[in-house]
Design a protein around this motif. Sequence first.
Motif, mmCIF file in Angstrom:
data_model
loop_
_atom_site.group_PDB
_atom_site.id
_atom_site.type_symbol
_atom_site.label_atom_id
_atom_site.label_comp_id
_atom_site.label_asym_id
_atom_site.label_seq_id
_atom_site.Cartn_x
_atom_site.Cartn_y
_atom_site.Cartn_z
ATOM 1 N N ASN A 72 0.820 -1.221 0.000
ATOM 2 C CA ASN A 72 0.000 0.000 0.000
ATOM 3 C C ASN A 72 0.851 1.267 0.000
ATOM 4 O OD1 ASN A 72 -2.503 -1.136 -0.216
ATOM 5 N ND2 ASN A 72 -3.060 -0.913 1.948
ATOM 6 N N ASN A 73 1.806 1.333 -0.931
ATOM 7 C CA ASN A 73 2.677 2.501 -1.084
ATOM 8 C C ASN A 73 3.480 2.810 0.173
ATOM 9 O OD1 ASN A 73 1.636 2.854 -3.684
ATOM 10 N ND2 ASN A 73 0.019 4.219 -2.962
ATOM 11 N N SER A 74 3.687 1.809 1.024
ATOM 12 C CA SER A 74 4.435 1.997 2.262
ATOM 13 C C SER A 74 5.490 0.915 2.389
ATOM 14 C CB SER A 74 3.503 1.953 3.484
ATOM 15 O OG SER A 74 2.551 2.985 3.431
ATOM 16 N N ALA A 75 6.592 1.292 3.032
ATOM 17 C CA ALA A 75 7.668 0.352 3.332
ATOM 18 C C ALA A 75 7.720 0.147 4.836
ATOM 19 C CB ALA A 75 9.004 0.872 2.815
ATOM 20 N N TYR A 76 7.726 -1.132 5.239
ATOM 21 C CA TYR A 76 7.740 -1.481 6.657
ATOM 22 C C TYR A 76 9.021 -2.243 6.992
ATOM 23 C CZ TYR A 76 2.685 -0.599 6.395
ATOM 24 O OH TYR A 76 1.449 -0.028 6.197
ATOM 25 N N ILE A 77 9.432 -2.090 8.238
ATOM 26 C CA ILE A 77 10.566 -2.847 8.750
ATOM 27 C C ILE A 77 10.301 -3.160 10.219
ATOM 28 C CG2 ILE A 77 11.833 -0.720 9.235
ATOM 29 C CD1 ILE A 77 14.411 -2.272 8.927
ATOM 30 N N ILE A 78 10.623 -4.396 10.617
ATOM 31 C CA ILE A 78 10.463 -4.813 12.010
ATOM 32 C C ILE A 78 11.839 -5.162 12.561
ATOM 33 C CG2 ILE A 78 9.419 -6.466 13.597
ATOM 34 C CD1 ILE A 78 7.182 -6.857 11.644
ATOM 35 N N LEU A 79 12.196 -4.544 13.668
ATOM 36 C CA LEU A 79 13.433 -4.843 14.387
ATOM 37 C C LEU A 79 13.079 -5.652 15.621
ATOM 38 C CD1 LEU A 79 15.026 -1.266 14.206
ATOM 39 C CD2 LEU A 79 15.314 -3.162 12.594
ATOM 40 N N HIS A 80 13.532 -6.894 15.669
ATOM 41 C CA HIS A 80 13.181 -7.789 16.765
ATOM 42 C C HIS A 80 14.194 -7.678 17.907
ATOM 43 C CE1 HIS A 80 10.947 -10.370 13.611
ATOM 44 N NE2 HIS A 80 10.065 -9.683 14.324
ATOM 45 N N THR A 81 13.683 -7.593 19.143
ATOM 46 C CA THR A 81 14.496 -7.637 20.365
ATOM 47 C C THR A 81 15.687 -6.689 20.245
ATOM 48 O OG1 THR A 81 13.899 -9.985 20.438
ATOM 49 C CG2 THR A 81 15.474 -9.216 22.073
ATOM 50 N N VAL A 82 15.416 -5.409 20.205
ATOM 51 C CA VAL A 82 16.457 -4.412 19.956
ATOM 52 C C VAL A 82 17.402 -4.308 21.151
ATOM 53 C CG1 VAL A 82 15.010 -3.088 18.386
ATOM 54 C CG2 VAL A 82 15.001 -2.543 20.830
ATOM 55 N N ASP A 83 18.630 -3.930 20.834
ATOM 56 C CA ASP A 83 19.640 -3.633 21.852
ATOM 57 C C ASP A 83 20.520 -2.504 21.330
ATOM 58 O OD1 ASP A 83 21.189 -4.837 19.930
ATOM 59 O OD2 ASP A 83 21.562 -6.662 21.081
ATOM 60 N N GLY A 84 21.690 -2.339 21.889
ATOM 61 C CA GLY A 84 22.563 -1.243 21.481
ATOM 62 C C GLY A 84 22.994 -1.308 20.029
ATOM 63 N N HIS A 85 23.032 -2.489 19.446
ATOM 64 C CA HIS A 85 23.460 -2.609 18.053
ATOM 65 C C HIS A 85 22.427 -2.033 17.083
ATOM 66 C CE1 HIS A 85 26.912 -5.071 19.137
ATOM 67 N NE2 HIS A 85 26.123 -5.785 19.914
ATOM 68 N N ASN A 86 21.171 -1.970 17.499
ATOM 69 C CA ASN A 86 20.121 -1.434 16.629
ATOM 70 C C ASN A 86 19.997 0.081 16.722
ATOM 71 O OD1 ASN A 86 18.740 -4.299 17.853
ATOM 72 N ND2 ASN A 86 18.831 -4.048 15.634
ATOM 73 N N GLN A 87 20.720 0.703 17.578
ATOM 74 C CA GLN A 87 20.620 2.150 17.748
ATOM 75 C C GLN A 87 21.278 2.868 16.568
ATOM 76 O OE1 GLN A 87 20.761 4.045 21.769
ATOM 77 N NE2 GLN A 87 22.752 4.781 21.054
ATOM 78 N N GLY A 88 20.640 3.924 16.100
ATOM 79 C CA GLY A 88 21.205 4.694 14.996
ATOM 80 C C GLY A 88 20.119 5.261 14.105
ATOM 81 N N LYS A 89 20.520 5.696 12.894
ATOM 82 C CA LYS A 89 19.608 6.321 11.950
ATOM 83 C C LYS A 89 19.200 5.328 10.865
ATOM 84 C CE LYS A 89 21.024 11.148 12.501
ATOM 85 N NZ LYS A 89 21.485 12.385 11.821
ATOM 86 N N TYR A 90 17.922 5.362 10.536
ATOM 87 C CA TYR A 90 17.355 4.518 9.485
ATOM 88 C C TYR A 90 16.753 5.420 8.419
ATOM 89 C CZ TYR A 90 17.922 0.647 12.751
ATOM 90 O OH TYR A 90 18.446 -0.292 13.606
ATOM 91 N N TYR A 91 17.088 5.110 7.167
ATOM 92 C CA TYR A 91 16.684 5.941 6.034
ATOM 93 C C TYR A 91 15.714 5.156 5.151
ATOM 94 C CZ TYR A 91 20.905 8.488 7.395
ATOM 95 O OH TYR A 91 21.864 9.171 8.105
ATOM 96 N N CYS A 92 14.606 5.779 4.847
ATOM 97 C CA CYS A 92 13.659 5.207 3.882
ATOM 98 C C CYS A 92 13.891 5.910 2.552
ATOM 99 C CB CYS A 92 12.218 5.413 4.357
ATOM 100 S SG CYS A 92 10.997 4.752 3.202
ATOM 101 N N ARG A 93 14.309 5.148 1.545
ATOM 102 C CA ARG A 93 14.703 5.732 0.255
ATOM 103 C C ARG A 93 13.793 5.219 -0.858
ATOM 104 N NH1 ARG A 93 19.473 8.243 1.472
ATOM 105 N NH2 ARG A 93 20.885 7.250 2.972
ATOM 106 N N LEU A 94 13.444 6.165 -1.749
ATOM 107 C CA LEU A 94 12.649 5.868 -2.931
ATOM 108 C C LEU A 94 13.562 5.869 -4.141
ATOM 109 C CD1 LEU A 94 9.916 5.552 -4.443
ATOM 110 C CD2 LEU A 94 9.805 8.056 -4.522
ATOM 111 N N MET A 95 13.570 4.752 -4.870
ATOM 112 C CA MET A 95 14.389 4.626 -6.076
ATOM 113 C C MET A 95 13.466 4.492 -7.281
ATOM 114 S SD MET A 95 17.442 2.142 -4.705
ATOM 115 C CE MET A 95 16.297 1.141 -3.756
#
Length: 443
Positions: A72-95
Amino acid sequence: MPLKSFQIFTLMCGFFSRFYAIASPPIQTAQKEVLRGVDVSLRCEVSFLSESSTLQWERDGEQTSNTTLLYNNSAYIILHTVDGHNQGKYYCRLMEDGRVTTVRIHTLYVSSNSYNGNNKINTIYRQSSNNSDVSLICKTKKEYNRWKWTWEQRPNSQTDLIAVENGTEVQVKGPIKPGRLSSTTYNSQVFIFHISPVNFNSSGTYRCITKDINNPYTTTMLRTIRVSVEHPDGLLRNRSVILTCEVSEVTDSLMLVWLRMEGNRGVLGKQQIMTEKNNKLQLTVNLSNNETDPLHWQCAVFTEDTLRALAPITISLSSSSKTTTRPNKEFNKYAKATVSSVLVLCAGIMLGAILYYLYRKRMSVHSNPQESEPVYININLMRKDKVERSNALGNRETSPEMYRHLRRNRYDKTNINERDETPATSESVTYATIYFNKSRCQT
């Protein structure tokens, strides 16, 4: 009034800037701080997404290795059981058409502990399968001398799973066995309970208790989902299949969606809102024979606009067979029977060939002597040899060497019966045919 060159240039720049602003959506930024050990779902949306374009999440210039879905014109992402390694910036890019545009930037902060006291509950979803697992993490700032994980499958049915105290070993108590990533020794600041695999009956409320049973340090509600495929009328009579997606429990409203997958892009098959009032917390979709390609489907769980879980399933279908749990057993049974019949037939043919070979060999040994090859012998030579032997016997006293030579030749020659007493002459040669049984002459 004619326009000047500068005015024309200004208007063109304004037009292209407005066109670029429409074609390229503005960058949306967000930031969020979450507790250690929870699941995080991110979403970005564009107004229109063509089939040739892609919309995906990246982190630090690399595609993420977590669950992703385009729907539906959307991009989804699931991060399971997050910890310090998942911390940071996430970019959603249209190509699109070789051009890359950043649509959304999401900054994620992960706390150093998992405390969600004051009766707050963290809800996570997991698929019930042999390859699914979940790690329940209890991470504290302070040090504690005792730890305990409890499980409540139904209200007022709390059961201890594992427990440990300072200076002792971890004790396993409950019906759910801890997985290989569970804590095995005492640690004053972290205690992990790992479940692998996740069964459908593993759903319930899990609490990490440090000192006060009425005030757990971490409370996690696990909801399980399972998917299945079956043939309603057996293997041969009907080629349609039924897909079923079931959720273990619903406390708030959620939506189940069956998606036919084309790569990571989902096409809606069927959807339904589930509430506590539903008698059956499941969604079924009936696929006819012409809807079985492509073969990859996923059951998605949404709470409002947030993707909570994906449960993939692959339908192993072909033009001649359907492979679900029940038909596979029948097919294997027929295949084994066919292979056994072929092996028995081959063994019978080989046994028949061996018996035929032995029969021919025996018949050749006991064949008719009259069928043996003829042997031609010069009778005159036989008679001449007889005369020479007679003379040699008469003169053996005077010539012993000749006698020994003739005696050796006598025993070397083949004894035959004389069948013709016709006197021989120098001009006449008589031939006789004598039959021998070769098999009897061989030694």
